[in-house]
Scaffold this active site. Structure first.
Site: not given
Ligand code: IMP
Length: 428
Positions: A12-13, A16, A38, A40-42, A143, A230
């Site tokens: 991730g990060d 994108k 979860n 964060g697209h900047t 479900r 992600q």
């Molecule tokens: P969750 O999806 O919030 O439950 O996080 C599960 C794992 O994925 C953790 O290690 C988070 O830090 C990582 N994670 C979730 N979403 C992102 C993202 O958008 N960027 C980077 N890491 C992410």
């Protein structure tokens, strides 16, 4: 027409949001297929910065339809924070946003459950963003989830309350004291009231069977871009389980998360950073714990766009990248944050893992092996590349680095991103 895909090849990060925004003018529709807040697209343009969590990154272009697909999980409270920021900036998202009635709601009690589950795991916790992603997808596959389409029926409140009651029983049984847990700074009851108001406000957007809209649009010749969230190494099946997210972050997720047949997938743009980062817990073979790791964090501003957490940093990991290229069927690679490496005398890349004298070019090492890393050293470059616009003006050492990566990863490198702004991208 086919659906092109943009997704992350690391943890991730990878940048994108910026790439989707930059390529968006070539498309009619941008669709998110998995994940939720979860992400964060900047996006940075005209000296303004936006961080999108659930809304697709084409929202700032009024001629593009943005779709939140059935594979996405949506928290209406967070969604409206985004919508308000977009409106304040002078854009009207109600005209170009469409939401799947099969997308699932992240309820306030999902967020509580996330926090309680993580607390109960102690040292073994995943390091979740605590946005309720895992518990929401759990309900989906059990479900018993609450879907956006429920808003169109009478009895939304009853459906909501029946699920909350089950969640509260689970939370009480965990023995974890949840009363001090704040959700976006608010106590649970207050957050819940705001959440319910926001959920009802969602009716101001068009809610539809987006899978039909997408397929009919494609048949009518419209170009669709699927925007991943992600990264592949966080995929629930192929990532470093259990330190993963709860969705399929890879090309396969496009089919189930938007209702698109595999034969309709076109180009797959795989985005990777010129080095590696990871937030949360889990394996990270090339992680740096020294001054170089700190330098990458500082120069790359490696702090989570969603949680603000410092990201772990390390050199590029080719076995992991090759694996992601293979899993996704990447047709085009895009390298981001090459500018962060400017000024380094030497750049290192992990070319293979070694366990008991055997080399591995992909992460299929024996269980329990902490691999030695086969490191390749390459010359760095000193030039500032943030204003470079042509491939032939790039420093030769960067060109050499790019060529090595594309040959070693087995896919063509199409773009290099040289800074956070929409304009800072070079087509190769
Ligand atoms: P969750 O999806 O919030 O439950 O996080 C599960 C794992 O994925 C953790 O290690 C988070 O830090 C990582 N994670 C979730 N979403 C992102 C993202 O958008 N960027 C980077 N890491 C992410």
């Amino acid at each position: 027409m086919k659906v092109d895909v943009i997704l992350g090849l690391q943890w991730g990060d990878e940048g994108k949001g910026k790439i989707v925004d930059a390529l968006a003018p070539q498309y009619d529709i941008i669709a998110r297929f998995q994940g939720g807040p979860n992400a964060g697209h900047t996006i940075i343009f005209n000296s303004r910065k936006f961080v999108l969590h659930s809304v697709p990154s084409g929202i700032f272009r009024s001629n593009i339809l943005n779709i939140i697909g059935n594979g996405v999980v949506l928290d209406p409270f967070i969604f409206f924070q985004e919508i308000d920021a977009i409106r304040e900036a002078g854009f009207d998202p109600s005209s170009n946003l469409l939401i799947s009635r099969s997308a699932h709601f992240i309820m306030p009690s999902h967020r509580l459950l996330d926090a309680v589950n993580e607390a109960a795991m102690g040292e073994k916790k995943i390091g979740s963003t605590l946005k309720g992603i895992g518990p929401c997808y759990t309900d989906k596959y059990k479900r018993s989830g609450l879907r956006v389409g429920e808003l169109e029926h009478n009895g939304f409140q009853t459906e909501y309350e029946s699920r909350r009651e089950i969640h509260m029983k689970l939370i009480a049984a965990s023995g974890v004291d949840y009363r001090g847990i704040l959700l976006d700074g608010l106590p649970f009851d207050e957050y819940e009231q705001e959440w319910l108001k926001a959920a009802h406000k969602m009716k101001q957007f068009r809610i539809a069977a987006t899978e039909i809209e997408i397929n009919k649009s494609m048949a009518a010749g419209k170009k669709v871009l699927a925007e991943g969230a992600q990264g592949t190494l966080l995929d629930v099946d192929f990532g470093s389980y259990p330190f993963v997210t709860s969705s399929n972050t890879m090309t396969g997720g496009v089919c189930t998360g938007l209702g698109v047949a595999p034969s309709h997938v076109g180009k797959v743009f795989g985005i990777f950073k010129a080095y590696c980062t990871r937030v949360g817990n889990g394996p990270f073979p090339t992680e740096l714990f020294d001054d170089m790791g700190e330098l990458l964090r500082k120069n790359g501003n490696e702090f989570g766009a969603t949680t603000g957490r410092p990201r772990r940093t390390g050199w590029l990991d080719m076995p992991a990248l090759r694996y992601s290229v293979m899993l996704n069927g990447v047709t085009d690679l895009i390298m981001t944050k090459a500018d962060v490496l400017s000024g380094l005398e030497t750049i290192k890349v992990c070319d293979a893992y070694k366990c008991a004298d055997k080399l591995y070019d992909m992460p299929d090492i024996p269980a329990g092996c902490l691999p030695d890393l086969i490191i390749k050293e390459m010359n760095g470059w000193s030039a500032d590349i943030t204003t470079t616009t042509q491939a032939n003006q790039l420093p030769p050492a960067l060109t050499e680095y790019s060529r090595f990566v594309e040959k070693s990863a087995g896919a063509h490198l199409s773009y290099i991103s040289t800074g956070p702004d929409r304009e800072q991208i070079i087509k190769l």
